[in-house]
Design a protein around this motif. Structure first.
Motif, PDB file in Angstrom:
ATOM      1  N   ARG A 127       5.571  -5.737  -2.667  1.00  0.00           N
ATOM      2  CA  ARG A 127       4.339  -5.176  -2.118  1.00  0.00           C
ATOM      3  C   ARG A 127       3.901  -3.907  -2.834  1.00  0.00           C
ATOM      4  NH1 ARG A 127       4.174  -7.917   2.796  1.00  0.00           N
ATOM      5  NH2 ARG A 127       6.196  -8.758   3.347  1.00  0.00           N
ATOM      6  N   ALA A 128       2.587  -3.818  -3.060  1.00  0.00           N
ATOM      7  CA  ALA A 128       2.027  -2.620  -3.697  1.00  0.00           C
ATOM      8  C   ALA A 128       2.393  -1.371  -2.891  1.00  0.00           C
ATOM      9  CB  ALA A 128       0.514  -2.757  -3.822  1.00  0.00           C
ATOM     10  N   GLU A 129       2.377  -1.482  -1.541  1.00  0.00           N
ATOM     11  CA  GLU A 129       2.688  -0.311  -0.688  1.00  0.00           C
ATOM     12  C   GLU A 129       4.103   0.183  -0.927  1.00  0.00           C
ATOM     13  OE1 GLU A 129       1.076  -3.419   0.062  1.00  0.00           O
ATOM     14  OE2 GLU A 129       2.140  -3.574   1.971  1.00  0.00           O
ATOM     15  N   GLN A 130       4.989  -0.699  -1.423  1.00  0.00           N
ATOM     16  CA  GLN A 130       6.379  -0.296  -1.717  1.00  0.00           C
ATOM     17  C   GLN A 130       6.528  -0.006  -3.205  1.00  0.00           C
ATOM     18  OE1 GLN A 130       8.665  -0.090   0.584  1.00  0.00           O
ATOM     19  NE2 GLN A 130       7.848  -1.291   2.274  1.00  0.00           N
ATOM     20  N   ASP A 131       5.419   0.175  -3.910  1.00  0.00           N
ATOM     21  CA  ASP A 131       5.453   0.294  -5.373  1.00  0.00           C
ATOM     22  C   ASP A 131       6.205  -0.887  -5.994  1.00  0.00           C
ATOM     23  OD1 ASP A 131       3.884   2.516  -5.605  1.00  0.00           O
ATOM     24  OD2 ASP A 131       5.569   3.931  -5.591  1.00  0.00           O
ATOM     25  N   TYR A 132       6.084  -2.045  -5.380  1.00  0.00           N
ATOM     26  CA  TYR A 132       6.647  -3.304  -5.874  1.00  0.00           C
ATOM     27  C   TYR A 132       8.170  -3.337  -5.945  1.00  0.00           C
ATOM     28  CZ  TYR A 132       1.888  -4.730  -6.795  1.00  0.00           C
ATOM     29  OH  TYR A 132       0.567  -5.067  -6.652  1.00  0.00           O
ATOM     30  N   ARG A 133       8.828  -2.497  -5.174  1.00  0.00           N
ATOM     31  CA  ARG A 133      10.299  -2.576  -5.083  1.00  0.00           C
ATOM     32  C   ARG A 133      10.681  -3.690  -4.135  1.00  0.00           C
ATOM     33  NH1 ARG A 133      13.812   1.997  -7.146  1.00  0.00           N
ATOM     34  NH2 ARG A 133      15.352   0.350  -7.263  1.00  0.00           N
ATOM     35  N   LEU A 134      11.740  -4.419  -4.471  1.00  0.00           N
ATOM     36  CA  LEU A 134      12.237  -5.466  -3.577  1.00  0.00           C
ATOM     37  C   LEU A 134      12.976  -4.802  -2.414  1.00  0.00           C
ATOM     38  CD1 LEU A 134      12.910  -8.423  -2.958  1.00  0.00           C
ATOM     39  CD2 LEU A 134      14.769  -8.286  -4.596  1.00  0.00           C
ATOM     40  N   ILE A 135      12.610  -5.186  -1.193  1.00  0.00           N
ATOM     41  CA  ILE A 135      13.300  -4.588  -0.044  1.00  0.00           C
ATOM     42  C   ILE A 135      13.993  -5.678   0.785  1.00  0.00           C
ATOM     43  CG2 ILE A 135      11.910  -2.455   0.141  1.00  0.00           C
ATOM     44  CD1 ILE A 135      10.326  -3.848   2.386  1.00  0.00           C
ATOM     45  N   ALA A 136      15.120  -5.298   1.358  1.00  0.00           N
ATOM     46  CA  ALA A 136      15.987  -6.267   2.051  1.00  0.00           C
ATOM     47  C   ALA A 136      15.242  -6.988   3.181  1.00  0.00           C
ATOM     48  CB  ALA A 136      17.223  -5.562   2.585  1.00  0.00           C
ATOM     49  N   GLU A 137      14.321  -6.279   3.859  1.00  0.00           N
ATOM     50  CA  GLU A 137      13.613  -6.867   5.016  1.00  0.00           C
ATOM     51  C   GLU A 137      12.790  -8.090   4.606  1.00  0.00           C
ATOM     52  OE1 GLU A 137      13.557  -3.570   4.280  1.00  0.00           O
ATOM     53  OE2 GLU A 137      15.001  -3.075   5.847  1.00  0.00           O
ATOM     54  N   ASP A 138      12.420  -8.188   3.330  1.00  0.00           N
ATOM     55  CA  ASP A 138      11.575  -9.307   2.897  1.00  0.00           C
ATOM     56  C   ASP A 138      12.381 -10.524   2.428  1.00  0.00           C
ATOM     57  OD1 ASP A 138       9.023  -8.338   3.447  1.00  0.00           O
ATOM     58  OD2 ASP A 138       9.023  -7.087   1.654  1.00  0.00           O
ATOM     59  N   TYR A 287       1.444   1.775 -11.663  1.00  0.00           N
ATOM     60  CA  TYR A 287       2.638   1.769 -10.813  1.00  0.00           C
ATOM     61  C   TYR A 287       3.852   2.311 -11.567  1.00  0.00           C
ATOM     62  CZ  TYR A 287      -0.094  -0.582  -7.342  1.00  0.00           C
ATOM     63  OH  TYR A 287      -1.057  -0.838  -6.406  1.00  0.00           O
ATOM     64  N   PRO A 288       4.829   2.851 -10.836  1.00  0.00           N
ATOM     65  CA  PRO A 288       6.039   3.354 -11.499  1.00  0.00           C
ATOM     66  C   PRO A 288       6.772   2.206 -12.199  1.00  0.00           C
ATOM     67  CG  PRO A 288       6.049   3.886  -9.141  1.00  0.00           C
ATOM     68  CD  PRO A 288       4.890   2.986  -9.379  1.00  0.00           C
TER      69      PRO A 288
END
Ligand SMILES: Cc1ncc(COP(=O)(O)O)c(C=O)c1O
Length: 365
Positions: A127-138, A287-288
């Motif tokens: 997600r763009a809101e997470q700066d495209y980091r993969l997060i465990a919740e997804d 994005y970073p």
């Protein structure tokens, strides 16, 4: 469309569409190290004439030995392929998962390989809101997928994955293929890579490319690391002599070039920050990134879309990746390689001019 065969860096298609010869483009659409190829490649090219009349080593022993020494892993855990692309395809064919999870966006070859074996693909949103980091919740619920294919760092987002997330997947019994094609551009490669875990692991595979960091995409060279039982099976499955003699010789030569690696990391640390700042000043969202390319977003109010921007730039001799073609991204997303200062400045200036003008439609080139 410049990506009509699926990838950036397709200079032959660029010439067909725009009439500019292949060697006359400023190419930001493929993520190559602009410092390369290393000088040592030239000496191999000069020597290769003597070898052209012989078969290459079918077991790629010299190069596998060099990789083993560099990464301190057993030779039996290393399989060399005709580019990381062959490793992706080969591992998927070997594992034949019925179901698999890939991030969206991700390098399209993961899904292409999975479709060839009729795997059902589930997308894990970045997600763009997470700066495209993969997060465990997804992530999908544990135990539902035969395979996870994850870019580390991911293309086109440039983000690495938190080690804990991968370790949790492995501890939960999942099978994970990590594509580390761009990880050599990370100064913390040594701490980030899963190579040493994969070398003994029955459910972890790491894929590496040598084409980006050493700027040898024309040669095709990559390798995979996993438990020796998997590696033996992958080698058995591979077409004989898939890795040609020139690729093997070049691979052996460049792997030990520490000076080239140091210069690359110094260049990238400085250039990425400069380029990001300049791109942001044009009004683009940048994005970073933890590697040698950047994911960009055109400002919504500008009216420019990625296909329009790509065409506008191509008419001026500049190639950039239309990232709206990646599943999970939208029509204003672009991806650019980070190149040398003078070249990056040309792109920044062109983008500034472009954003100052009205979006031009123009027909499909
Ligand atoms: C994430 C990723 N993995 C693998 C590859 C394939 O690399 P190679 O040239 O080694 O086949 C690419 C090429 O663009 C890539 O972007």
């Amino acid at each position: 469309m410049l990506e009509k065969y699926g990838h950036g860096g397709d200079l032959t298609t660029a010439e067909e569409l725009y009439g500019r010869p292949t060697q006359k483009w400023l190419d930001f659409s493929a993520n190559m190290n602009p410092l390369g190829p290393p000088e040592s490649v030239q000496s191999v090219l000069e020597r290769f004439g003597e070898h052209i009349g012989r078969y290459p080593d079918p077991r790629v022993r010299g190069l596998r030995q060099k990789i083993a020494e560099k990464y301190r892993i057993p030779v039996e855990s290393i399989w060399v392929g005709n580019g990381a692309a062959e490793c992706i395809d080969g591992i998927v064919k070997y594992l034949r998962p019925a179901s698999a999870a890939v991030t969206s966006p991700a390098f399209t070859e993961y899904e292409d390989a999975l479709h060839k074996v009729d795997a059902k693909v589930t997308h894990i949103p970045l997600r763009a809101e997470q700066d495209y980091r993969l997060i465990a919740e997804d992530l999908p619920p544990a135990g539902n997928m035969d395979l996870y294919m994850i870019g580390h760092p991911n293309n086109p987002t440039g983000r690495t994955v938190e080690a804990r997330l991968i370790k949790n997947l492995l501890e939960q019994g999942e099978t994970v293929v990590l594509d580390e094609a761009f990880i050599d551009f990370q100064p913390e490669e040594e701490e980030l890579t899963f190579i040493r875990i994969a070398a003994q692991h029955p459910r972890c595979f790491v894929i590496r490319s040598m084409t980006k960091f050493y700027t040898i995409p024309g040669i095709r060279l990559g390798f995979a690391v996993s438990h020796p039982d998997h590696i033996a099976a992958l080698m058995k499955q591979q077409i004989p002599w898939s890795v040609n003699g020139l690729a093997q010789m070049i691979g052996e030569e460049v792997l030990g070039d520490d000076g080239y690696a140091e210069r690359t990391l110094l260049w990238l640390a400085e250039e990425r920050e400069w380029f990001r700042r300049q791109l942001q000043e044009t009004g683009l969202i940048c994005y970073p990134s933890e590697t040698n390319f950047l994911l960009l977003e055109l400002p919504a109010r500008s009216g420019w879309t990625a296909p329009l921007a790509q065409r506008w730039l191509a008419r001026r001799g500049i190639l950039i990746r239309d990232a709206s073609l990646f599943y999970g991204l939208h029509e204003r997303c672009l991806r650019t390689a980070i190149r040398l200062r003078e070249e990056n400045a040309v792109l920044v200036s062109a983008l500034r001019d472009m954003l100052a003008s009205e979006p031009e439609g123009g027909g499909e080139e």
